[in-house]
Design an enzyme around this catalytic site. Structure first.
Site, PDB file in Angstrom:
ATOM      1  N   CYS A  52       0.842  -1.209   0.000  1.00 33.51           N
ATOM      2  CA  CYS A  52       0.000   0.000   0.000  1.00 33.51           C
ATOM      3  C   CYS A  52       0.871   1.251   0.000  1.00 33.51           C
ATOM      4  CB  CYS A  52      -0.924  -0.034   1.219  1.00 33.51           C
ATOM      5  SG  CYS A  52      -1.780   1.515   1.558  1.00 33.51           S
TER       6      CYS A  52
ATOM      7  N   CYS B  60       0.037   3.953   2.609  1.00 29.53           N
ATOM      8  CA  CYS B  60       0.421   3.499   3.946  1.00 29.53           C
ATOM      9  C   CYS B  60       1.861   3.901   4.262  1.00 29.53           C
ATOM     10  CB  CYS B  60       0.294   1.983   4.063  1.00 29.53           C
ATOM     11  SG  CYS B  60      -1.392   1.358   3.873  1.00 29.53           S
TER      12      CYS B  60
END
Length: 287
Positions: A39, A42
């Site tokens: 991700c 993230c």
């Protein structure tokens, strides 16, 4: 990144979550960062969360949850998109957001997660109340409410002061103002206790004779149940309330069912007696 449960920032897993996160949130607020190695957002948000955690120096903890490795937690929190950040305080949800956020937005969540000035004062008031210093506790609770009129812990504390003085109406009025959140359950328990205490007057022996002579006399049965509940004999009280609901669901504007709910609230979640009679009540209501 530190990965032990003794650090301000640590990894949480399906196996460790209950102890490392849920239980610890009852004493120290916890932010949960749901992320995954693939991700991109993230990787931007994670360092920001860690920096702000260090900046607050122990005011809250940061639990990192890799959703690929911990599908149980991802499912339990209904994670559909990441990054997702959830705040827990006192074992309950205190806010969340989804997606990469600005630093100001993250700080807003942290501000909601941490106790405000009113709540800090309310903790001091509770310590005074526990020590029997009721007047001093009242002054602190009132100061807390001057800081934050919606501080649930201060409303609860001031209600407890009124309850100690048998000022039930004043206490109940304060408890009605407590908003949903960590304090609401304790407010409901105190409100239930006060309503039960208010309604418990009656000659128990005479009421038992009336019920024995006329089992269909629901007024007598209800008065007996109220006296039993006020005396702490909850099982027998619940049995009488249940009998009333079975005979007349609408008796006294739903008084027996509402009285049962008060006893359930007073006993608290997970209580065996409350669970058993909650099930019995459902059978009667939905048969």
């Amino acid at each position: 990144m530190p990965d032990t449960a003794n650090s301000l920032v640590f990894d949480a897993t399906d196996a460790t979550f209950e102890h490392a996160v849920l239980e610890r949130s009852k004493t120290t607020p916890v932010l949960i960062d749901f992320w995954a190695p693939w991700c991109g957002p993230c990787r931007t948000l994670g360092p920001l969360l860690e920096r702000l955690t260090a900046e607050h120096a122990g005011a809250f903890l940061l639990a990192k949850v890799n959703i690929d490795e911990n599908p149980g937690l991802a499912g339990a929190f209904r994670v559909q998109s990441i990054p997702m950040v959830v705040g827990l305080r006192d074992g309950q949800l205190a806010g969340h957001f989804v997606g990469a956020q600005s630093e100001s937005a993250v700080r807003d969540l942290i501000a909601r997660l941490l106790p405000g000035p009113g709540e800090t004062l309310a903790d001091q008031g509770q310590a005074l109340l526990a020590a029997g210093q009721i007047a001093e506790a009242e002054a602190v609770f009132r100061q807390a409410l001057a800081e934050d009129p919606r501080a649930g812990a201060a409303l609860l504390g001031l209600a407890q002061v009124h309850a100690e003085r048998d000022q039930d109406a004043e206490a109940l009025a304060l408890l009605e103002q407590v908003e949903p959140g960590p304090v609401r359950q304790e407010a409901d328990r105190l409100a239930a206790a006060l309503r039960i205490r208010q309604s418990g007057a009656g000659d128990e022996a005479a009421l038992r004779e009336r019920v024995a002579a006329a089992p269909q006399d629901l007024d007598a049965r209800f008065a007996l149940a109220q006296a039993l509940a006020a005396g702490g004999r909850y099982e027998e009280a619940l049995e009488h309330y249940l009998a009333i609901v079975a005979q007349d669901r609408g008796f006294g504007d739903d008084a027996a069912r509402r009285a049962m709910i008060d006893v359930f609230d007073l006993l608290g979640p997970g209580d065996e007696l409350a669970d058993r009679y909650r099930s019995e009540l459902a059978k009667v209501l939905f048969r």
